[in-house]
Design a protein around this motif. Structure first.
Motif, mmCIF file in Angstrom:
data_model
loop_
_atom_site.group_PDB
_atom_site.id
_atom_site.type_symbol
_atom_site.label_atom_id
_atom_site.label_comp_id
_atom_site.label_asym_id
_atom_site.label_seq_id
_atom_site.Cartn_x
_atom_site.Cartn_y
_atom_site.Cartn_z
ATOM 1 N N GLY A 184 -18.715 -27.336 -11.624
ATOM 2 C CA GLY A 184 -17.974 -27.652 -10.444
ATOM 3 C C GLY A 184 -18.545 -28.846 -9.677
ATOM 4 N N GLU A 185 -18.081 -28.946 -8.462
ATOM 5 C CA GLU A 185 -18.595 -29.955 -7.534
ATOM 6 C C GLU A 185 -19.374 -29.217 -6.452
ATOM 7 O OE1 GLU A 185 -20.031 -32.428 -5.252
ATOM 8 O OE2 GLU A 185 -19.103 -33.197 -7.088
ATOM 9 N N PRO A 186 -20.719 -29.297 -6.484
ATOM 10 C CA PRO A 186 -21.547 -28.521 -5.551
ATOM 11 C C PRO A 186 -21.241 -28.775 -4.077
ATOM 12 C CG PRO A 186 -22.897 -29.442 -7.296
ATOM 13 C CD PRO A 186 -21.537 -30.053 -7.442
ATOM 14 N N LEU A 187 -20.862 -29.998 -3.728
ATOM 15 C CA LEU A 187 -20.620 -30.311 -2.325
ATOM 16 C C LEU A 187 -19.357 -29.640 -1.783
ATOM 17 C CD1 LEU A 187 -21.685 -34.067 -2.124
ATOM 18 C CD2 LEU A 187 -22.886 -32.073 -1.206
ATOM 19 N N LEU A 188 -18.584 -29.002 -2.639
ATOM 20 C CA LEU A 188 -17.430 -28.235 -2.182
ATOM 21 C C LEU A 188 -17.793 -26.775 -1.924
ATOM 22 C CD1 LEU A 188 -14.589 -29.624 -4.494
ATOM 23 C CD2 LEU A 188 -15.014 -30.172 -2.092
ATOM 24 N N TYR A 189 -19.018 -26.396 -2.261
ATOM 25 C CA TYR A 189 -19.469 -25.036 -1.990
ATOM 26 C C TYR A 189 -19.989 -24.965 -0.559
ATOM 27 C CZ TYR A 189 -21.889 -20.580 -2.437
ATOM 28 O OH TYR A 189 -22.305 -19.285 -2.251
ATOM 29 N N ASN A 190 -19.476 -24.041 0.228
ATOM 30 C CA ASN A 190 -19.750 -24.007 1.669
ATOM 31 C C ASN A 190 -21.231 -23.899 2.023
ATOM 32 O OD1 ASN A 190 -17.040 -24.210 2.328
ATOM 33 N ND2 ASN A 190 -16.719 -21.987 2.392
ATOM 34 N N HIS A 191 -22.003 -23.213 1.206
ATOM 35 C CA HIS A 191 -23.404 -22.951 1.549
ATOM 36 C C HIS A 191 -24.381 -23.780 0.716
ATOM 37 C CE1 HIS A 191 -21.811 -19.613 3.838
ATOM 38 N NE2 HIS A 191 -21.273 -19.092 2.741
ATOM 39 N N VAL A 192 -23.934 -24.884 0.144
ATOM 40 C CA VAL A 192 -24.805 -25.604 -0.785
ATOM 41 C C VAL A 192 -26.047 -26.155 -0.092
ATOM 42 C CG1 VAL A 192 -23.672 -27.870 -0.577
ATOM 43 C CG2 VAL A 192 -24.832 -27.221 -2.721
#
Length: 388
Positions: A184-192
């Motif tokens: 995926g794209e980590p920066l789209l994960y809210n808690h990255v």
């Protein structure tokens, strides 16, 4: 590789390591530099070897860098291939073409570091691990190695599950050279950013490089940037502007923001991707011996950490998540059952050994082998998503 003598698979390899009086590092890039930092006081490293002519004659970590032809090979000399799995194939072909034998004359970086430390002092040291908070992505790359185009829904992990895995991992592993947060794209994960901060604060001293990769299309918020700025993290920005020109402005803004916040980063631009081609591959007729050989020939060396388990091949794990491969528990290692007396067994698993010697996905995967010549343009989007 299929286990034949669990806990003792590398006895002879370690004996060969101990016989060497001097070592050359074949690969003067990021892996070679990290390996030197870890081993400079452990073994006698005499020089770097690299195929890049621009590096020849230069000094790196006070060691001369030379072409392979200038190296003097004796029974007491060892070569450690300190390159990524994609970059090393040509180097290995050159070594083998010269009659140099793996695990006798030359060693692969992840083999050497893990075997050396577990045999010498019982420490479990890994070269790398892949860790995915989610498979959410704003791109739909036709040849995505997460196999998102095949997936009916994204896989998103909750915070407690992530932290539980991180804590469990470091209760078993003493040191890791590269902890790699991907997607995926980590920066789209809210808690990255919180995840990076947690890993860095609690386990940073046991990590050589804490790295996160991004596709270069997402500009994070100021809050995320400020948290990342406080962490010892390295951001790899993939350059896909030729395939997704609509994100060119985001790419430029992202680099500016990373620079403004003094976040260590670099741009990575691949000339091509390897196509594992699960939709075109069918090795279901292979015998068990043929499947084991197919896996052994694959230079894929990454594993995924998920749900308390290590998965022998991260791409096989991604295929399971995407729903294109059956669940394969024989291709994973249960970290919850780990005890210190199993240190060599755990290292063996990390280096490719398993009960079956292959994964279910091997029946649909061409692999990172010398026979897979299927190169494709990076980040080419699926036709239905070109205008999105």
């Amino acid at each position: 590789m299929k286990w034949a003598n669990k806990g003792h698979e590398f006895d002879n390899v370690y004996a060969n390591m101990k016989r060497k009086k001097r070592f050359y590092l074949y690969g003067a890039g990021d892996y070679g530099r990290q390996f030197f930092t870890l081993f400079k006081d452990e073994i006698n490293i005499v020089a770097y070897i690299d195929n890049d002519t621009k590096k020849h004659g230069t000094y790196i970590n006070n060691l001369i860098c030379m072409p392979l032809e200038q190296m003097t090979m004796t029974d007491e000399t060892g070569i450690i291939v300190t390159m990524s799995q994609i970059a090393r194939s040509g180097a290995i072909e050159r070594l083998q073409g010269g009659g140099v034998i793996r695990n006798q004359d030359y060693f692969i970086i992840e083999d050497f570091m893990s075997v050396y430390f577990v045999y010498k002092c019982g420490r479990v040291c890994f070269s790398s691990i892949s860790f995915l908070p989610s498979t959410i992505c704003n791109l739909k790359c036709r040849h995505c190695l997460n196999f998102n185009p095949f997936s009916k829904h994204y896989y998103v992990r909750d915070w407690d599950n992530l932290i539980s895995d991180v804590d469990l991992f470091f209760s078993c592993v003493d040191y890791i050279m590269l902890f790699h947060i991907s997607g995926g794209e980590p920066l789209l994960y809210n808690h990255v950013a919180d995840l990076v901060e947690y890993i860095d604060v609690k386990y940073g001293k046991r990590i050589g490089t804490l790295r996160m990769i991004t596709n270069g299309t997402v500009v994070p918020s100021e809050d995320v940037l400020e948290k990342l700025e406080r962490c010892k993290v390295e951001i790899v920005v993939d350059d896909y502007r030729e395939s997704v020109p609509q994100y060119r402005e985001n790419f430029d803004i992202l680099l500016t923001r990373l620079q403004d916040h003094n976040i260590r980063h670099y741009v990575q631009k691949a000339s091509s991707w390897v196509d594992l081609a699960p939709e075109k591959t069918d090795y279901s007729g292979f015998s068990e011996e043929e499947l084991i050989r197919h896996r052994d020939e694959c230079s894929q060396s990454w594993q995924e950490l998920r749900d308390g388990r290590l998965f022998n091949c991260n791409y096989a794990a991604y295929a399971e998540t995407a729903g294109i491969s059956q669940e394969d528990m024989d291709n994973s290692y249960d970290l919850t059952a780990y005890t210190s007396d199993k240190a060599k067994e755990l290292v063996e698993f990390r280096l490719g050994f398993s009960n079956k010697g292959y994964s279910n996905f091997c029946k649909r995967c061409r692999g990172f082998t010398i026979y897979n010549k299927e190169e494709v343009p990076p980040a080419r989007q699926c036709e239905s998503d070109l205008n999105k």
